[in-house]
Motif scaffolding. Structure first.
Motif, PDB file in Angstrom:
ATOM      1  N   GLU A 192       7.912  10.558 -14.091  1.00 55.41           N
ATOM      2  CA  GLU A 192       7.138   9.723 -13.543  1.00 55.41           C
ATOM      3  C   GLU A 192       8.139   8.483 -12.877  1.00 55.41           C
ATOM      4  OE1 GLU A 192       3.907   7.449 -11.557  1.00 55.41           O
ATOM      5  OE2 GLU A 192       4.244   9.428 -12.212  1.00 55.41           O
ATOM      6  N   HIS A 193       9.030   8.027 -13.789  1.00 62.82           N
ATOM      7  CA  HIS A 193      10.131   7.070 -13.421  1.00 62.82           C
ATOM      8  C   HIS A 193      10.935   7.694 -12.239  1.00 62.82           C
ATOM      9  CE1 HIS A 193      13.624   4.493 -13.840  1.00 62.82           C
ATOM     10  NE2 HIS A 193      14.355   5.605 -13.635  1.00 62.82           N
ATOM     11  N   VAL A 194      11.381   9.056 -12.337  1.00 65.03           N
ATOM     12  CA  VAL A 194      12.035   9.562 -11.015  1.00 65.03           C
ATOM     13  C   VAL A 194      11.256   9.212  -9.866  1.00 65.03           C
ATOM     14  CG1 VAL A 194      13.079  11.529 -10.297  1.00 65.03           C
ATOM     15  CG2 VAL A 194      13.320  10.833 -12.612  1.00 65.03           C
ATOM     16  N   ARG A 195       9.966   9.740  -9.953  1.00 67.50           N
ATOM     17  CA  ARG A 195       9.060   9.747  -8.715  1.00 67.50           C
ATOM     18  C   ARG A 195       8.788   8.279  -8.277  1.00 67.50           C
ATOM     19  NH1 ARG A 195       3.997   8.789  -7.117  1.00 67.50           N
ATOM     20  NH2 ARG A 195       3.314   7.692  -9.055  1.00 67.50           N
ATOM     21  N   LEU A 196       8.944   7.330  -9.157  1.00 65.44           N
ATOM     22  CA  LEU A 196       8.697   5.880  -8.549  1.00 65.44           C
ATOM     23  C   LEU A 196       9.982   5.328  -7.835  1.00 65.44           C
ATOM     24  CD1 LEU A 196       6.637   4.553 -11.448  1.00 65.44           C
ATOM     25  CD2 LEU A 196       5.781   5.124  -9.114  1.00 65.44           C
ATOM     26  N   THR A 197      11.071   5.950  -8.392  1.00 67.66           N
ATOM     27  CA  THR A 197      12.209   5.165  -7.858  1.00 67.66           C
ATOM     28  C   THR A 197      13.118   5.876  -6.834  1.00 67.66           C
ATOM     29  OG1 THR A 197      13.298   6.337  -9.884  1.00 67.66           O
ATOM     30  CG2 THR A 197      12.711   4.243 -10.219  1.00 67.66           C
ATOM     31  N   GLU A 198      12.944   7.277  -6.745  1.00 68.22           N
ATOM     32  CA  GLU A 198      13.535   7.944  -5.569  1.00 68.22           C
ATOM     33  C   GLU A 198      12.445   8.367  -4.485  1.00 68.22           C
ATOM     34  OE1 GLU A 198      15.459  11.639  -7.192  1.00 68.22           O
ATOM     35  OE2 GLU A 198      16.395  10.548  -8.781  1.00 68.22           O
ATOM     36  N   GLY A 199      12.761   8.592  -3.514  1.00 67.58           N
ATOM     37  CA  GLY A 199      12.088   9.178  -2.375  1.00 67.58           C
ATOM     38  C   GLY A 199      11.968   7.945  -1.429  1.00 67.58           C
ATOM     39  N   PRO A 200      11.591   8.218  -0.205  1.00 64.84           N
ATOM     40  CA  PRO A 200      11.243   7.180   0.770  1.00 64.84           C
ATOM     41  C   PRO A 200      10.670   5.838   0.476  1.00 64.84           C
ATOM     42  CG  PRO A 200      10.570   9.209   1.586  1.00 64.84           C
ATOM     43  CD  PRO A 200      11.060   9.487   0.272  1.00 64.84           C
ATOM     44  N   ALA A 201       9.624   6.109  -0.164  1.00 61.01           N
ATOM     45  CA  ALA A 201       8.872   4.826  -0.548  1.00 61.01           C
ATOM     46  C   ALA A 201       9.341   4.422  -1.831  1.00 61.01           C
ATOM     47  CB  ALA A 201       7.516   5.265  -0.215  1.00 61.01           C
ATOM     48  N   GLY A 202      10.239   4.938  -2.619  1.00 58.98           N
ATOM     49  CA  GLY A 202      10.637   4.582  -4.147  1.00 58.98           C
ATOM     50  C   GLY A 202      11.294   3.216  -3.949  1.00 58.98           C
ATOM     51  N   LEU A 203      11.637   2.852  -5.215  1.00 58.24           N
ATOM     52  CA  LEU A 203      12.324   1.578  -5.392  1.00 58.24           C
ATOM     53  C   LEU A 203      13.840   1.570  -5.264  1.00 58.24           C
ATOM     54  CD1 LEU A 203      12.487  -1.209  -6.952  1.00 58.24           C
ATOM     55  CD2 LEU A 203      13.248  -0.218  -9.016  1.00 58.24           C
ATOM     56  N   TYR A 204      14.266   2.724  -5.049  1.00 60.15           N
ATOM     57  CA  TYR A 204      15.759   2.442  -4.663  1.00 60.15           C
ATOM     58  C   TYR A 204      15.965   2.520  -3.108  1.00 60.15           C
ATOM     59  CZ  TYR A 204      16.907   4.324  -9.329  1.00 60.15           C
ATOM     60  OH  TYR A 204      17.035   4.535 -10.683  1.00 60.15           O
ATOM     61  N   ALA A 205      14.749   3.077  -2.445  1.00 59.11           N
ATOM     62  CA  ALA A 205      14.810   2.979  -0.909  1.00 59.11           C
ATOM     63  C   ALA A 205      14.713   1.568  -0.612  1.00 59.11           C
ATOM     64  CB  ALA A 205      13.904   3.892  -0.172  1.00 59.11           C
ATOM     65  N   GLU A 206      14.012   0.777  -1.389  1.00 61.03           N
ATOM     66  CA  GLU A 206      13.601  -0.506  -1.080  1.00 61.03           C
ATOM     67  C   GLU A 206      14.989  -1.364  -1.354  1.00 61.03           C
ATOM     68  OE1 GLU A 206      10.693  -4.313  -2.787  1.00 61.03           O
ATOM     69  OE2 GLU A 206       9.855  -2.230  -2.830  1.00 61.03           O
ATOM     70  N   LEU A 207      15.462  -1.150  -2.732  1.00 64.02           N
ATOM     71  CA  LEU A 207      16.801  -1.673  -3.021  1.00 64.02           C
ATOM     72  C   LEU A 207      17.935  -1.640  -1.827  1.00 64.02           C
ATOM     73  CD1 LEU A 207      17.167  -1.164  -6.725  1.00 64.02           C
ATOM     74  CD2 LEU A 207      16.894  -3.346  -5.781  1.00 64.02           C
ATOM     75  N   LEU A 208      17.991  -0.365  -1.305  1.00 61.36           N
ATOM     76  CA  LEU A 208      19.125  -0.087  -0.451  1.00 61.36           C
ATOM     77  C   LEU A 208      18.658  -1.000   1.009  1.00 61.36           C
ATOM     78  CD1 LEU A 208      19.878   3.602  -1.189  1.00 61.36           C
ATOM     79  CD2 LEU A 208      21.222   1.438  -1.657  1.00 61.36           C
ATOM     80  N   HIS A 209      17.316  -1.198   1.158  1.00 67.01           N
ATOM     81  CA  HIS A 209      17.056  -1.923   2.648  1.00 67.01           C
ATOM     82  C   HIS A 209      17.603  -3.256   2.198  1.00 67.01           C
ATOM     83  CE1 HIS A 209      14.781  -2.768   5.958  1.00 67.01           C
ATOM     84  NE2 HIS A 209      14.223  -3.799   5.422  1.00 67.01           N
ATOM     85  N   ALA A 240       0.807  -1.188  -0.083  1.00 65.51           N
ATOM     86  CA  ALA A 240      -0.102  -0.103  -0.077  1.00 65.51           C
ATOM     87  C   ALA A 240       0.859   1.259  -0.028  1.00 65.51           C
ATOM     88  CB  ALA A 240      -0.912   0.015   1.231  1.00 65.51           C
ATOM     89  N   ALA A 241       2.163   1.227   0.535  1.00 67.00           N
ATOM     90  CA  ALA A 241       3.045   2.250   0.781  1.00 67.00           C
ATOM     91  C   ALA A 241       3.575   2.618  -0.629  1.00 67.00           C
ATOM     92  CB  ALA A 241       4.161   2.284   1.715  1.00 67.00           C
ATOM     93  N   ARG A 242       3.694   1.507  -1.683  1.00 68.48           N
ATOM     94  CA  ARG A 242       4.256   1.682  -2.803  1.00 68.48           C
ATOM     95  C   ARG A 242       3.500   2.288  -3.866  1.00 68.48           C
ATOM     96  NH1 ARG A 242       5.891  -3.944  -4.221  1.00 68.48           N
ATOM     97  NH2 ARG A 242       5.084  -4.372  -2.659  1.00 68.48           N
ATOM     98  N   PRO A 243       3.942   3.006  -4.821  1.00 69.75           N
ATOM     99  CA  PRO A 243       3.239   3.711  -5.989  1.00 69.75           C
ATOM    100  C   PRO A 243       2.574   2.731  -6.842  1.00 69.75           C
ATOM    101  CG  PRO A 243       5.271   4.788  -5.764  1.00 69.75           C
ATOM    102  CD  PRO A 243       5.307   3.620  -5.005  1.00 69.75           C
ATOM    103  N   PRO A 244       1.466   2.688  -7.405  1.00 69.51           N
ATOM    104  CA  PRO A 244       0.774   1.921  -8.052  1.00 69.51           C
ATOM    105  C   PRO A 244       1.817   1.070  -9.280  1.00 69.51           C
ATOM    106  CG  PRO A 244      -0.629   3.525  -7.989  1.00 69.51           C
ATOM    107  CD  PRO A 244       0.344   4.151  -7.395  1.00 69.51           C
ATOM    108  N   ALA A 245       2.693   1.951  -9.703  1.00 68.34           N
ATOM    109  CA  ALA A 245       3.349   1.371 -10.829  1.00 68.34           C
ATOM    110  C   ALA A 245       4.291   0.557 -10.291  1.00 68.34           C
ATOM    111  CB  ALA A 245       3.920   2.469 -11.768  1.00 68.34           C
ATOM    112  N   ALA A 246       4.746   0.685  -9.161  1.00 70.35           N
ATOM    113  CA  ALA A 246       5.804  -0.071  -8.668  1.00 70.35           C
ATOM    114  C   ALA A 246       5.341  -1.421  -7.917  1.00 70.35           C
ATOM    115  CB  ALA A 246       6.609   0.614  -7.317  1.00 70.35           C
ATOM    116  N   ARG A 247       4.064  -1.577  -7.839  1.00 64.30           N
ATOM    117  CA  ARG A 247       3.426  -2.784  -7.607  1.00 64.30           C
ATOM    118  C   ARG A 247       3.224  -3.805  -8.658  1.00 64.30           C
ATOM    119  NH1 ARG A 247      -1.546   0.567  -5.360  1.00 64.30           N
ATOM    120  NH2 ARG A 247      -0.138   1.918  -3.757  1.00 64.30           N
ATOM    121  N   GLN A 248       3.076  -3.303  -9.715  1.00 58.94           N
ATOM    122  CA  GLN A 248       3.099  -4.298 -10.852  1.00 58.94           C
ATOM    123  C   GLN A 248       4.024  -3.658 -11.882  1.00 58.94           C
ATOM    124  OE1 GLN A 248      -1.354  -3.852 -11.096  1.00 58.94           O
ATOM    125  NE2 GLN A 248      -1.399  -5.794 -11.030  1.00 58.94           N
TER     126      GLN A 248
END
Length: 156
Positions: free
Chosen positions: A65-82, A15-23
């Motif tokens: 939109e790609h930048v919005r989905l990958t950067e930031g605290p709920a973005g893909l890059y934060a998940e990768l670093l975790h 629920a915290a991830r943007p819709p495009a990051a879910r699928q």
């Protein structure tokens, strides 16, 4: 010995991830082939500059939109670093590429809107942008592979 990628569940709540990051789905960058078409016809049609600016619009919006989905605290890059803190350097490289690609998109649009640039100059800018987007896409894919692949066995 496992030789393929291992699917690991996301640590970021769905629920915290943007819709495009879910699928996973088609690239949000628009039709890059449509942007490449002016490389062939640039200067050959009466409204080629306008056509280029129109084709650049979806790429500009999709990249934002790609930048919005990958950067930031709920973005893909934060998940990768975790999941894999060792990928910090790769994430920083991709983030720096975001700034460079965004600047290249703006510069291309400005150059297309001005009437002083030649078709050849614009052709070179479009080709440069397409190469940068392709390299960025490949580096991102490589980083994802590195994050989620694992060799769990040893040699016998």
């Amino acid at each position: 010995m496992v030789t393929g990628p291992i699917q690991q569940p996301s640590t970021v709540a769905a629920a915290a991830r943007p819709p495009a990051a879910r699928q996973p789905g088609p690239t949000p960058l628009g039709d890059l082939h449509a942007l490449a078409r002016p490389l062939v016809t640039l200067g050959g049609e009466p409204r080629w500059r306008e056509h280029l600016v129109v084709q650049l619009g979806p790429v500009r919006r999709g990249f934002a939109e790609h930048v919005r989905l990958t950067e930031g605290p709920a973005g893909l890059y934060a998940e990768l670093l975790h999941q894999a803190p060792r990928l910090d350097r790769g994430v920083r490289l991709l983030t720096h590429e975001h700034a460079a690609i965004a600047a290249a998109i703006v510069a291309l649009q400005r150059a297309a809107e001005l009437t002083s640039g030649t078709a050849e100059e614009l052709r070179e800018r479009v080709a440069h942008l397409l190469r940068a987007l392709d390299r960025h896409r490949q580096r991102g894919a490589d980083l994802l592979w590195e994050a989620y692949q694992a060799d769990l066995g040893g040699e016998d």
